[in-house]
Design an enzyme around this catalytic site. Structure first.
Site, PDB file in Angstrom:
ATOM      1  N   GLU A  73      39.021  22.887  49.377  1.00  0.00           N
ATOM      2  CA  GLU A  73      38.413  23.308  48.101  1.00  0.00           C
ATOM      3  C   GLU A  73      39.215  22.770  46.917  1.00  0.00           C
ATOM      4  O   GLU A  73      40.343  22.287  47.072  1.00  0.00           O
ATOM      5  CB  GLU A  73      38.327  24.834  48.034  1.00  0.00           C
ATOM      6  CG  GLU A  73      39.678  25.501  48.198  1.00  0.00           C
ATOM      7  CD  GLU A  73      39.933  26.584  47.176  1.00  0.00           C
ATOM      8  OE1 GLU A  73      39.565  26.381  46.001  1.00  0.00           O
ATOM      9  OE2 GLU A  73      40.518  27.606  47.558  1.00  0.00           O
TER      10      GLU A  73
ATOM     11  N   ASP B 265      33.365  44.171  41.281  1.00  0.00           N
ATOM     12  CA  ASP B 265      33.415  42.709  41.222  1.00  0.00           C
ATOM     13  C   ASP B 265      33.584  42.235  42.652  1.00  0.00           C
ATOM     14  O   ASP B 265      34.562  42.589  43.316  1.00  0.00           O
ATOM     15  CB  ASP B 265      34.590  42.254  40.349  1.00  0.00           C
ATOM     16  CG  ASP B 265      34.712  40.735  40.250  1.00  0.00           C
ATOM     17  OD1 ASP B 265      34.051  40.011  41.020  1.00  0.00           O
ATOM     18  OD2 ASP B 265      35.482  40.273  39.400  1.00  0.00           O
TER      19      ASP B 265
ATOM     20  N   SER C  34      33.293  38.784  45.213  1.00  0.00           N
ATOM     21  CA  SER C  34      33.197  37.324  45.216  1.00  0.00           C
ATOM     22  C   SER C  34      31.969  36.818  45.970  1.00  0.00           C
ATOM     23  O   SER C  34      31.588  37.365  47.013  1.00  0.00           O
ATOM     24  CB  SER C  34      34.447  36.735  45.860  1.00  0.00           C
ATOM     25  OG  SER C  34      34.354  35.334  45.926  1.00  0.00           O
TER      26      SER C  34
ATOM     27  N   LYS D 146      42.547  37.245  49.277  1.00  0.00           N
ATOM     28  CA  LYS D 146      43.652  37.138  48.337  1.00  0.00           C
ATOM     29  C   LYS D 146      44.265  38.501  48.042  1.00  0.00           C
ATOM     30  O   LYS D 146      43.592  39.523  48.085  1.00  0.00           O
ATOM     31  CB  LYS D 146      43.177  36.459  47.056  1.00  0.00           C
ATOM     32  CG  LYS D 146      43.351  34.955  47.196  1.00  0.00           C
ATOM     33  CD  LYS D 146      42.774  34.206  46.072  1.00  0.00           C
ATOM     34  CE  LYS D 146      41.280  34.393  46.097  1.00  0.00           C
ATOM     35  NZ  LYS D 146      40.633  33.724  44.998  1.00  0.00           N
TER      36      LYS D 146
HETATM   37  N1  PSU Z   1      42.903  30.722  46.830  1.00  0.00           N
HETATM   38  C1  PSU Z   1      43.961  30.363  46.063  1.00  0.00           C
HETATM   39  N2  PSU Z   1      43.732  30.095  44.758  1.00  0.00           N
HETATM   40  C2  PSU Z   1      42.470  30.111  44.219  1.00  0.00           C
HETATM   41  C3  PSU Z   1      41.375  30.461  45.046  1.00  0.00           C
HETATM   42  C4  PSU Z   1      41.656  30.756  46.339  1.00  0.00           C
HETATM   43  O1  PSU Z   1      45.101  30.328  46.542  1.00  0.00           O
HETATM   44  O2  PSU Z   1      42.308  29.794  43.057  1.00  0.00           O
HETATM   45  C5  PSU Z   1      39.980  30.428  44.500  1.00  0.00           C
HETATM   46  C6  PSU Z   1      39.020  30.093  45.648  1.00  0.00           C
HETATM   47  O3  PSU Z   1      38.353  28.915  45.297  1.00  0.00           O
HETATM   48  C7  PSU Z   1      38.083  31.274  45.723  1.00  0.00           C
HETATM   49  C8  PSU Z   1      38.077  31.763  44.299  1.00  0.00           C
HETATM   50  O4  PSU Z   1      36.828  30.920  46.159  1.00  0.00           O
HETATM   51  O5  PSU Z   1      39.469  31.652  43.934  1.00  0.00           O
HETATM   52  C9  PSU Z   1      37.513  33.149  44.186  1.00  0.00           C
HETATM   53  O6  PSU Z   1      37.122  33.372  42.873  1.00  0.00           O
HETATM   54  P1  PSU Z   1      36.163  34.631  42.558  1.00  0.00           P
HETATM   55  O7  PSU Z   1      37.009  35.820  42.905  1.00  0.00           O
HETATM   56  O8  PSU Z   1      35.866  34.517  41.076  1.00  0.00           O
HETATM   57  O9  PSU Z   1      34.971  34.510  43.448  1.00  0.00           O
HETATM   58 MN    MN Z   2      33.838  37.857  40.717  1.00  0.00          MN
END
Ligand code: PSU
Ligand code: MN
Length: 281
Positions: free
Chosen positions: A9, A118, A120, A139
């Site tokens: 990614e 919230d 993802s 995370k």
């Molecule tokens: N893992 C990391 N750093 C990041 C992410 C994941 O170590 O920046 C990113 C990934 O791309 C994941 C996103 O899909 O954060 C999730 O964002 P959100 O919570 O807005 O869906």
């Molecule tokens: Mn979100």
């Protein structure tokens, strides 16, 4: 024999780590995949085009800042408007699948945040996209228990790599058990083929980081960072990058170091699974 491709990614490049650590890490991840004998494909949007595999110059430009964060709900608009963007796990999964890639490595997946609501898009994308995804769990900024429950509800196939517990990103373990474990990349590849055969979505292979941080210590930083985010009114797609940056500050760079390490370890394991998968077919 199908090629052993590994998708990577790019939201971690544009929004996950500070420059130039983000660029160094992106290059190191591709090198780690290649060292194992597999083929890395970092996915991103570059000036309105989906790119599967980036040049050094494209990575540099994305790493320097200003790029958007592409999830599924804004992906078509970003393309139509000629924008450049890092792709989240959700967007990368979707694009990798359309390009016939079966294995994907990331750091941590998005999931359910503590209040306010919230969740993802990564979770639903995992439920419907049949790739094998290697990650160090959800995370650290997330509600782990709620995220685990959502993974079960959505029928995401969850497998621990040499662990019975859900890894918690910066920490190799958490109090929460996973429903299955495997000991080798070959075993993981076999689980993936069964999931495909059954028409299920992703197989999430969770890989504990080798040298992580204590769970309680990270939890304390997360709590502080989350309160700050709430006070400053940060929400939506800005929340995850904000929290990761605050954790980095609160830990004096410790979380960035572990983030880099776990990303490399996940890239290596994903390459090994991709090779095992090619060998089985
Ligand atoms: N893992 C990391 N750093 C990041 C992410 C994941 O170590 O920046 C990113 C990934 O791309 C994941 C996103 O899909 O954060 C999730 O964002 P959100 O919570 O807005 O869906
Ligand atoms: Mn979100």
């Amino acid at each position: 024999m199908p090629e052993p491709l590994v998708a990577l990614e790019s939201a971690v490049l544009t929004h996950g780590l500070p420059y130039p650590l983000n660029l160094e890490t992106a290059e190191a991840l591709e090198a780690a995949v290649a060292q194992e004998g597999a083929i890395p494909k970092t996915i991103a949007l570059v000036e309105g085009k989906v790119r599967v595999g980036l040049s050094r110059e494209e990575k540099e430009a994305l790493a320097r800042g200003g790029a958007e964060k592409a999830s599924l709900w804004n992906l078509p608009a970003l393309l139509a408007q000629g924008k450049s963007a890092g792709t989240t796990v959700a967007a990368t999964l979707h694009l990798a699948h359309r390009h016939g890639i079966r294995v994907f490595a990331t750091g941590g997946i998005g999931g359910v945040h503590p209040e306010p609501y919230d969740e993802s898009a990564d979770l639903l994308a995992l439920a419907r996209t049949p790739l094998l995804v290697v990650a160090s769990g959800p995370k650290a900024i997330l509600d782990l228990r709620a995220t685990l429950e959502r993974l079960e509800t959505l029928g995401v196939v969850l497998v621990g790599y040499r662990t019975d517990r859900l890894p918690a990103f910066f920490s190799p373990s958490s109090p929460f058990p996973v429903p299955a474990r495997v000991e080798t990349p070959l075993e993981a590849a076999r689980v993936y083929l069964e999931a495909r055969e059954l028409g299920l979505g992703a197989v999430l292979l969770v890989n504990p980081v080798s040298q992580g941080l204590p769970f309680e210590r990270v939890a304390a930083w997360v709590e502080e960072a989350s309160h700050q985010a709430a006070r400053e009114g940060i929400y939506g797609k800005a929340l995850t990058p904000y929290l990761l940056r605050r954790l980095s500050e609160l830990s004096r760079g410790e979380t960035d170091r572990v983030n880099g390490l776990l990303l490399r370890e996940n890239a290596r394991l994903a390459a090994q699974v991709a090779l095992a998968l090619s060998g089985l077919e």
